[in-house]
Design a protein around this motif. Sequence first.
Motif, short mmCIF file in Angstrom:
data_model
loop_
_atom_site.label_atom_id
_atom_site.label_comp_id
_atom_site.label_asym_id
_atom_site.label_seq_id
_atom_site.Cartn_x
_atom_site.Cartn_y
_atom_site.Cartn_z
N LYS A 101 0.69 -1.08 -0.07
CA LYS A 101 -0.03 0.10 0.10
C LYS A 101 0.85 1.31 -0.08
O LYS A 101 0.59 2.16 -0.66
N LEU A 103 3.98 1.50 -1.25
CA LEU A 103 4.82 1.60 -2.54
C LEU A 103 3.83 2.17 -3.39
O LEU A 103 4.16 2.82 -4.39
N SER A 104 2.65 1.61 -3.39
CA SER A 104 1.53 2.11 -4.51
C SER A 104 1.29 3.62 -4.36
O SER A 104 1.08 4.45 -5.19
N ALA A 105 1.53 4.19 -3.14
CA ALA A 105 1.22 5.69 -2.70
C ALA A 105 2.48 6.59 -3.31
O ALA A 105 2.26 7.62 -3.96
N VAL A 106 3.73 5.95 -3.23
CA VAL A 106 4.63 6.77 -3.71
C VAL A 106 4.91 6.54 -5.13
O VAL A 106 6.23 5.95 -5.44
N SER A 107 4.02 6.89 -5.98
CA SER A 107 4.35 6.43 -7.42
C SER A 107 5.57 7.04 -8.21
O SER A 107 6.20 6.79 -9.08
N SER A 108 5.87 8.21 -7.42
CA SER A 108 7.00 9.14 -8.21
C SER A 108 8.20 8.29 -8.10
O SER A 108 9.47 8.47 -8.56
N ARG A 110 8.48 4.81 -8.01
CA ARG A 110 8.29 3.42 -8.25
C ARG A 110 9.54 2.66 -9.01
O ARG A 110 9.87 1.59 -8.45
N SER A 111 10.08 3.43 -9.66
CA SER A 111 11.09 2.95 -10.49
C SER A 111 12.65 2.79 -9.55
O SER A 111 13.73 2.22 -9.91
N THR A 136 6.96 13.90 -3.90
CA THR A 136 7.34 12.62 -3.05
C THR A 136 6.80 12.71 -1.62
O THR A 136 5.92 12.06 -0.92
N GLU A 139 3.15 12.42 -1.49
CA GLU A 139 2.50 11.24 -1.73
C GLU A 139 2.70 10.49 -0.19
O GLU A 139 1.93 9.59 0.15
N TYR A 143 -0.42 8.63 2.02
CA TYR A 143 -0.18 7.43 2.46
C TYR A 143 -0.67 7.44 3.90
O TYR A 143 -1.41 6.82 4.45
#
Length: 377
Positions: A101, A103-108, A110-111, A136, A139, A143
Amino acid sequence: MRNPFVTNGYVGAEYFCDRVAETEDIRTLLRNENNIALISPRRLGKTELINHIFDCNEFREDYYCFLVDIYASKSLNDLVNLLGKAVLDALKPRGKAAWVKFLSAVSSLRSEISFDINGMPGWSVGLGEIRNPAATLDEIFTYLQNADRPCIVAIDEFQQITKYPESTVEATMRSYVQKTTNAHFIFSGSQRHLMNGMFTSPSRPFYQSVAIINLQAISLDKYTEFAVEKFEQNGKSLDADVVAILYDRFDGVTSYIHRVLNILYARTEAACRCDAGMIDEAVDFLVRMSSDSYESLLYQMPLKQRDLLLAIASEGHASQVKGGKFIKKYSLSSSSSVSSALKGLLDKDFLTEDKGVYSLYDKFFVLWLEKKGLLKK
């Protein structure tokens, strides 16, 4: 068997001395959705106290608890990086559903998240590498607001944000904290002049937004009870006057007393007694271990800062350091140069200040300066 006088972090309630009232006060404030500023000089055990507060069944089971130390941070980018890493590290033991949950929130980022061979995530972002820290940060707070249980976020050495090049960090953090009703915060700091300015000045964003707790030294009675008991539990004896001598010598500062007791415990054989005659050798050993570091610190220090530091160390607890009497006594150049040197020493954490009285943080440094004959009698 573990030496009961732990000198490196929190290892459980069994090795934690007192703080009963403070622990209950802070837990009560957090349960009732208050934010807290926890202020004290360094080495009085603020971080261990926060870990102790988190270390109970209620907080482990009902809350997500995050502790982030931002002492080494230099910018908003660093703050966001350290905060994100602390959240992920705390969530990983909670199971996949918890960290997915986040990691899904911090989409900026993800890579930037890596995974080991077992599928566990790792924070792979280096300091200074977050491309858009404002996004970030948004985000992360999103979360916190939407997490599946209440969150408690402890930010240690919070005064660091006043030193960032970005001028709006205080206001930004205050805005997020105010809007995030699912998370509550402990803002912990050791530079009292900066922390007090943040939370008690009407012109600052965090004014009147927290309950302020000024942490004091553990009482001599409690410390003595704890120390004597730990020796006895392990088949050794400790004279109570050993604790009294150390408490007086180190102004009741937990870290120094603990470090000396750690050595004394190690040097006391089973079924034997530790007495006051063993103190000086143990203290000398600890001071010698830091001798090279102190030599280097003094060598690298600007001349005016060094002269002022030696003057304050000679006094022990120095007041009116910008006054003519103090300047003349220690052959300092001027009030303006003292002001400049004082700011530098405070910013570098060489000094602590309480109501206009200055002293050196590092008590072993003072003892080393004495042994080198650098202090004025």
